[in-house]
Design a protein around this motif. Structure first.
Motif, mmCIF file in Angstrom:
data_model
loop_
_atom_site.group_PDB
_atom_site.id
_atom_site.type_symbol
_atom_site.label_atom_id
_atom_site.label_comp_id
_atom_site.label_asym_id
_atom_site.label_seq_id
_atom_site.Cartn_x
_atom_site.Cartn_y
_atom_site.Cartn_z
ATOM 1 N N ARG A 17 0.837 -1.212 0.000
ATOM 2 C CA ARG A 17 0.000 0.000 0.000
ATOM 3 C C ARG A 17 0.865 1.251 0.000
ATOM 4 N NH1 ARG A 17 -3.122 -2.407 4.013
ATOM 5 N NH2 ARG A 17 -2.345 -0.923 5.571
ATOM 6 N N ASN A 18 1.905 1.247 0.821
ATOM 7 C CA ASN A 18 2.781 2.417 0.909
ATOM 8 C C ASN A 18 3.482 2.685 -0.418
ATOM 9 O OD1 ASN A 18 2.147 2.848 3.588
ATOM 10 N ND2 ASN A 18 3.862 1.633 4.369
ATOM 11 N N ILE A 19 3.895 1.614 -1.100
ATOM 12 C CA ILE A 19 4.562 1.777 -2.393
ATOM 13 C C ILE A 19 3.590 2.400 -3.401
ATOM 14 C CG2 ILE A 19 5.575 0.547 -4.349
ATOM 15 C CD1 ILE A 19 6.662 -1.492 -2.330
ATOM 16 N N PHE A 20 2.359 1.892 -3.427
ATOM 17 C CA PHE A 20 1.352 2.459 -4.327
ATOM 18 C C PHE A 20 1.081 3.929 -3.991
ATOM 19 C CE2 PHE A 20 -0.100 -1.768 -5.813
ATOM 20 C CZ PHE A 20 -0.329 -1.454 -7.140
ATOM 21 N N GLU A 21 0.911 4.214 -2.710
ATOM 22 C CA GLU A 21 0.585 5.585 -2.307
ATOM 23 C C GLU A 21 1.706 6.548 -2.675
ATOM 24 O OE1 GLU A 21 -0.320 5.231 1.817
ATOM 25 O OE2 GLU A 21 -2.235 4.189 1.467
ATOM 26 N N ASN A 22 2.950 6.134 -2.476
ATOM 27 C CA ASN A 22 4.087 6.986 -2.854
ATOM 28 C C ASN A 22 4.138 7.204 -4.366
ATOM 29 O OD1 ASN A 22 4.983 7.276 -0.217
ATOM 30 N ND2 ASN A 22 6.311 5.468 -0.305
ATOM 31 N N ALA A 23 3.853 6.141 -5.126
ATOM 32 C CA ALA A 23 3.864 6.263 -6.589
ATOM 33 C C ALA A 23 2.757 7.195 -7.063
ATOM 34 C CB ALA A 23 3.697 4.885 -7.228
ATOM 35 N N ILE A 24 1.599 7.107 -6.439
ATOM 36 C CA ILE A 24 0.465 7.972 -6.816
ATOM 37 C C ILE A 24 0.765 9.427 -6.478
ATOM 38 C CG2 ILE A 24 -1.954 8.516 -6.312
ATOM 39 C CD1 ILE A 24 -2.315 5.458 -5.823
ATOM 40 N N ASN A 25 1.386 9.653 -5.322
ATOM 41 C CA ASN A 25 1.687 11.018 -4.889
ATOM 42 C C ASN A 25 2.659 11.735 -5.815
ATOM 43 O OD1 ASN A 25 0.004 10.886 -2.647
ATOM 44 N ND2 ASN A 25 1.623 10.134 -1.284
ATOM 45 N N LYS A 26 3.411 10.960 -6.596
ATOM 46 C CA LYS A 26 4.368 11.552 -7.535
ATOM 47 C C LYS A 26 3.724 11.915 -8.878
ATOM 48 C CE LYS A 26 8.311 9.049 -5.567
ATOM 49 N NZ LYS A 26 9.353 8.020 -5.809
ATOM 50 N N ARG A 27 2.457 11.555 -9.047
ATOM 51 C CA ARG A 27 1.768 11.783 -10.319
ATOM 52 C C ARG A 27 0.802 12.947 -10.172
ATOM 53 N NH1 ARG A 27 1.882 6.609 -13.440
ATOM 54 N NH2 ARG A 27 0.391 7.638 -14.820
ATOM 55 N N ASN A 28 0.461 13.553 -11.312
ATOM 56 C CA ASN A 28 -0.532 14.630 -11.293
ATOM 57 C C ASN A 28 -1.800 14.264 -12.046
ATOM 58 O OD1 ASN A 28 0.248 14.726 -13.959
ATOM 59 N ND2 ASN A 28 1.351 16.667 -13.795
ATOM 60 N N ASP A 29 -1.939 12.958 -12.408
ATOM 61 C CA ASP A 29 -3.111 12.550 -13.176
ATOM 62 C C ASP A 29 -4.045 11.616 -12.408
ATOM 63 O OD1 ASP A 29 -1.228 10.539 -13.164
ATOM 64 O OD2 ASP A 29 -1.504 9.944 -15.251
ATOM 65 N N ILE A 30 -3.608 11.170 -11.202
ATOM 66 C CA ILE A 30 -4.399 10.212 -10.430
ATOM 67 C C ILE A 30 -4.535 10.704 -8.987
ATOM 68 C CG2 ILE A 30 -4.532 7.850 -9.543
ATOM 69 C CD1 ILE A 30 -3.011 6.923 -12.007
ATOM 70 N N LEU A 31 -5.754 10.626 -8.463
ATOM 71 C CA LEU A 31 -6.029 11.021 -7.083
ATOM 72 C C LEU A 31 -6.465 9.791 -6.291
ATOM 73 C CD1 LEU A 31 -6.618 13.141 -4.835
ATOM 74 C CD2 LEU A 31 -8.931 13.323 -5.795
ATOM 75 N N LEU A 32 -5.744 9.461 -5.234
ATOM 76 C CA LEU A 32 -6.116 8.335 -4.376
ATOM 77 C C LEU A 32 -7.177 8.804 -3.388
ATOM 78 C CD1 LEU A 32 -5.662 5.401 -3.493
ATOM 79 C CD2 LEU A 32 -3.892 6.239 -1.927
ATOM 80 N N LEU A 33 -8.391 8.294 -3.533
ATOM 81 C CA LEU A 33 -9.483 8.679 -2.644
ATOM 82 C C LEU A 33 -9.342 8.013 -1.288
ATOM 83 C CD1 LEU A 33 -12.499 8.367 -5.118
ATOM 84 C CD2 LEU A 33 -11.314 10.457 -4.411
ATOM 85 N N ALA A 34 -8.985 6.740 -1.293
ATOM 86 C CA ALA A 34 -8.861 5.990 -0.045
ATOM 87 C C ALA A 34 -8.200 4.648 -0.318
ATOM 88 C CB ALA A 34 -10.234 5.769 0.585
ATOM 89 N N SER A 35 -7.669 4.029 0.746
ATOM 90 C CA SER A 35 -7.144 2.670 0.647
ATOM 91 C C SER A 35 -7.681 1.868 1.822
ATOM 92 C CB SER A 35 -5.617 2.667 0.640
ATOM 93 O OG SER A 35 -5.103 3.220 1.839
ATOM 94 N N THR A 36 -7.839 0.562 1.613
ATOM 95 C CA THR A 36 -8.384 -0.312 2.649
ATOM 96 C C THR A 36 -7.893 -1.732 2.426
ATOM 97 O OG1 THR A 36 -10.429 -1.148 3.660
ATOM 98 C CG2 THR A 36 -10.472 -0.753 1.293
ATOM 99 N N ASN A 37 -7.961 -2.538 3.493
ATOM 100 C CA ASN A 37 -7.614 -3.961 3.368
ATOM 101 C C ASN A 37 -8.852 -4.845 3.525
ATOM 102 O OD1 ASN A 37 -8.178 -3.771 6.072
ATOM 103 N ND2 ASN A 37 -6.232 -4.607 6.783
ATOM 104 N N SER A 38 -10.032 -4.235 3.430
ATOM 105 C CA SER A 38 -11.293 -4.949 3.639
ATOM 106 C C SER A 38 -12.181 -4.869 2.411
ATOM 107 C CB SER A 38 -12.024 -4.355 4.843
ATOM 108 O OG SER A 38 -13.379 -4.733 4.865
#
Length: 255
Positions: A17-38
């Protein structure tokens, strides 16, 4: 200004999850609304936030539920559109992959594949969600439909040039073109990918492709070849190499 693609991440592994979140934060075309394990929480998030795309871990061993639980209950939300679903999994099974494609129109990424990375998945999301402003207003063309269009176009091009279905080289050529079109940012070469996929040497892949191309150039009408293959050809061999052939059709189909 173009709106960002809205994304929900369903992943039970905290490091992943952390790897994905860091990769998303480096982009300007995708917004992470939320993450969950459920899977249940993911359904709630989808219902309330209407994401354009969902990255879904199939197993969720360290979370609650499973990817299949999520997918099976997604229809019950009665959404007015179909979000793009990208499934990540440690399972290598054509039966499961076929079910995911057929029943849920999901794009599947095998985590142990050599070129697997969050960037690869995010790049595919950006490619498939070309118009996020219109995405929530109408049902999206499913991945399966887009995938079928790509496959049909490749087969049409190979038929026009006379690449025989009877030769194994056609399968390799088809998969090579398809791989290049659907993985534009991959650092793995076509021949390396095919070698890993079919479990044979790159030389074997190359020879089979070369045989299929040479057969077409020896049996198809010269008028058809000149009409449908317009790239320059080596004056000594008078036949394109497998690399040239694949590159030509990847460029042609992109346009």
């Amino acid at each position: 200004m173009k709106s960002k693609i809205k994304l929900i991440l369903v992943e039970d592994n905290e490091q992943e999850r952390n790897i994905f979140e860091n990769a998303i934060n480096k982009r300007n075309d995708i917004l992470l609304l939320a993450s969950t394990n459920s899977s249940n929480k993911a359904l709630e998030l989808v219902k309330n936030s209407l994401p354009d795309a969902i990255i879904l871990d199939l197993e969720l061993h360290d979370g609650a539920g499973s990817g299949f639980d999520f997918l099976s209950n997604l229809e019950n939300l009665n959404l007015e559109y179909t979000p793009l679903i990208l499934v990540t999994t440690n399972i290598s099974s054509n039966i499961i992959y076929d079910k995911l494609h057929r029943d849920f129109s999901a794009l599947v990424f095998y985590k142990k594949q050599i070129d697997y990375s969050p960037k690869l998945i995010l790049d595919n999301i950006a490619l498939l969600c070309e118009k996020p402003d219109d995405f929530a207003k109408k049902s999206m063309i499913s991945f399966e439909e887009k995938d079928n269009v790509i496959r049909d176009e490749i087969n049409k091009k190979l038929d026009l040039i006379g690449i025989s279905y009877k030769l194994k080289g056609r399968d390799y050529i088809f998969d090579g073109i398809y791989y290049s079109l659907t993985n534009p940012n991959s650092t793995m070469s076509v021949f390396e990918y095919l070698s890993n996929h079919y479990k044979i040497s790159t030389k074997g892949i190359y020879r089979a492709m070369d045989t299929a191309i040479n057969r077409a150039w020896n049996t198809s009408a010269i008028e058809d070849l000149r009409l449908h293959y317009t790239a320059p050809i080596n004056i000594h061999t008078c036949v394109p190499t497998p690399s040239e052939f694949i590159s030509y059709y990847v460029t042609k189909l992109k346009n």
